[in-house]
Design an enzyme around this catalytic site. Structure first.
Site, PDB file in Angstrom:
ATOM      1  N   HIS A 163       0.703  -1.222  -0.069  1.00  0.00           N
ATOM      2  CA  HIS A 163      -0.023  -0.113  -0.108  1.00  0.00           C
ATOM      3  C   HIS A 163       0.807   1.472  -0.036  1.00  0.00           C
ATOM      4  CE1 HIS A 163      -3.366  -2.440   2.291  1.00  0.00           C
ATOM      5  NE2 HIS A 163      -3.733  -2.206   0.946  1.00  0.00           N
ATOM      6  N   CYS A 214      -2.680   0.278   9.899  1.00  0.00           N
ATOM      7  CA  CYS A 214      -3.924  -0.617   9.465  1.00  0.00           C
ATOM      8  C   CYS A 214      -4.626  -1.193  10.607  1.00  0.00           C
ATOM      9  CB  CYS A 214      -3.328  -1.612   8.635  1.00  0.00           C
ATOM     10  SG  CYS A 214      -2.047  -2.728   9.391  1.00  0.00           S
TER      11      CYS A 214
HETATM   12  C1  CIR Z   1      -3.662  -7.909   3.335  1.00  0.00           C
HETATM   13  O1  CIR Z   1      -3.105  -8.260   2.485  1.00  0.00           O
HETATM   14  O2  CIR Z   1      -4.713  -7.356   2.831  1.00  0.00           O
HETATM   15  C2  CIR Z   1      -3.379  -8.150   4.868  1.00  0.00           C
HETATM   16  N1  CIR Z   1      -2.798  -9.392   4.995  1.00  0.00           N
HETATM   17  C3  CIR Z   1      -2.635  -6.916   5.215  1.00  0.00           C
HETATM   18  C4  CIR Z   1      -3.321  -5.498   5.136  1.00  0.00           C
HETATM   19  C5  CIR Z   1      -2.497  -4.333   5.946  1.00  0.00           C
HETATM   20  N2  CIR Z   1      -3.266  -3.339   5.655  1.00  0.00           N
HETATM   21  C6  CIR Z   1      -2.634  -2.146   5.812  1.00  0.00           C
HETATM   22  O3  CIR Z   1      -1.544  -2.033   6.006  1.00  0.00           O
HETATM   23  N3  CIR Z   1      -3.383  -1.000   5.599  1.00  0.00           N
END
Ligand code: CIR
Length: 259
Positions: free
Chosen positions: A162, A249
């Site tokens: 991201h 997140c």
């Molecule tokens: C994903 O791949 O969507 C999750 N395992 C990790 C998401 C992390 N989100 C973020 O950093 N905003």
């Protein structure tokens, strides 16, 4: 001072089946993840947030990562359409949790958007074009915010999940950035601190209550923050990192209306 709400959600018992894009799958200790997540919530509370903790979603491995399900400004909450199909069902309960606080708008197909791709500083907003968020999602967000005088721009990101894996706010007008993953040129007018070369994942920091919540795994970058006069609260999020998550997140932070 305006009350800050932090929506969080307990770790899913299925977290080991999380999505992974750039990290290798390694064994994840769910019990330790829960302890770390509680300490993270306690840190946010210490920094002045009122925690609204949602129950775990046993069928949704990545549901602890509430940031991706919405983008909340002072005016609206945009409920996202996450780029990973396995994550789309996460948004329903986040919409329900945000409804008492904000007017809801919804990102719709073919748009995709993860909140981890949206960086906001004041009335400027940057939307990362990543493997998860596309131009259509970014323009739907820009349209929803158009009445409120925001400057919204898209930013290509490379080599990471991201935009906020590559750059995050660590001060009123300061960005912590890994310049290998996003170009500085998109962020005119801001000051920069760079991640230490040994810590490419070190750019994800959470600026809240005038301080920075920061992962214990990135000690060298942490020193850079402290040398710049930034107050850092370290949290050990090793198990969350194994799921390709970071400190931004695991919460959705926004101001409660005064009064
Ligand atoms: C994903 O791949 O969507 C999750 N395992 C990790 C998401 C992390 N989100 C973020 O950093 N905003």
């Amino acid at each position: 001072m305006t009350e800050q709400i932090a929506i969080t959600r307990a770790i899913s018992p299925a977290m080991a089946n999380c999505e992974l894009a750039y990290r290798e799958r390694t064994e994840l200790d769910i019990a330790l993840a829960r302890v770390q997540h509680h300490r993270y919530e306690a840190t946010l509370a210490k920094l002045g947030c009122t925690i609204v903790s949602l129950p775990a979603e046993p069928a949704l491995p990545d549901s602890v990562f509430v940031e991706d399900a919405a983008v909340v400004t002072d005016e609206i909450a945009a409920i996202t359409r996450p780029g990973a199909t396995s994550r789309r069902a996460e948004t329903a309960s986040i919409a329900a949790a945000l409804k008492p606080w904000r007017r809801l708008v919804f990102i719709e197909a073919p748009g995709t958007l993860d909140g981890g791709d949206v960086l906001r500083i004041g009335r400027r907003l940057w939307v990362g074009l990543s493997g998860r968020s596309n131009e259509v999602g970014a323009s739907q967000l820009a349209a929803a915010l158009a009445p409120f005088d925001y400057r919204v721009q898209t930013v290509p990101v490379r080599g990471c999940l991201h935009l906020k894996s590559a750059a995050a706010r660590v001060g009123p007008e300061t960005l912590l950035i890994n310049p290998d993953w996003v170009d500085k040129t998109f962020f005119d007018g801001l000051r920069f601190l760079e991640t230490a070369p040994q810590e490419p994942h070190g750019a994800n920091a959470l600026y809240v209550g005038g301080a920075v919540v920061y992962p214990a795994s990135c000690a060298r970058t942490c020193e850079r923050l402290e040398r710049a006069g930034i107050t850092v609260h370290n949290v050990d999020v090793s198990e969350i990192e194994k799921a390709e998550g970071g400190v931004t997140c695991c919460s959705l932070i926004f101001s409660a209306p005064d009064g």
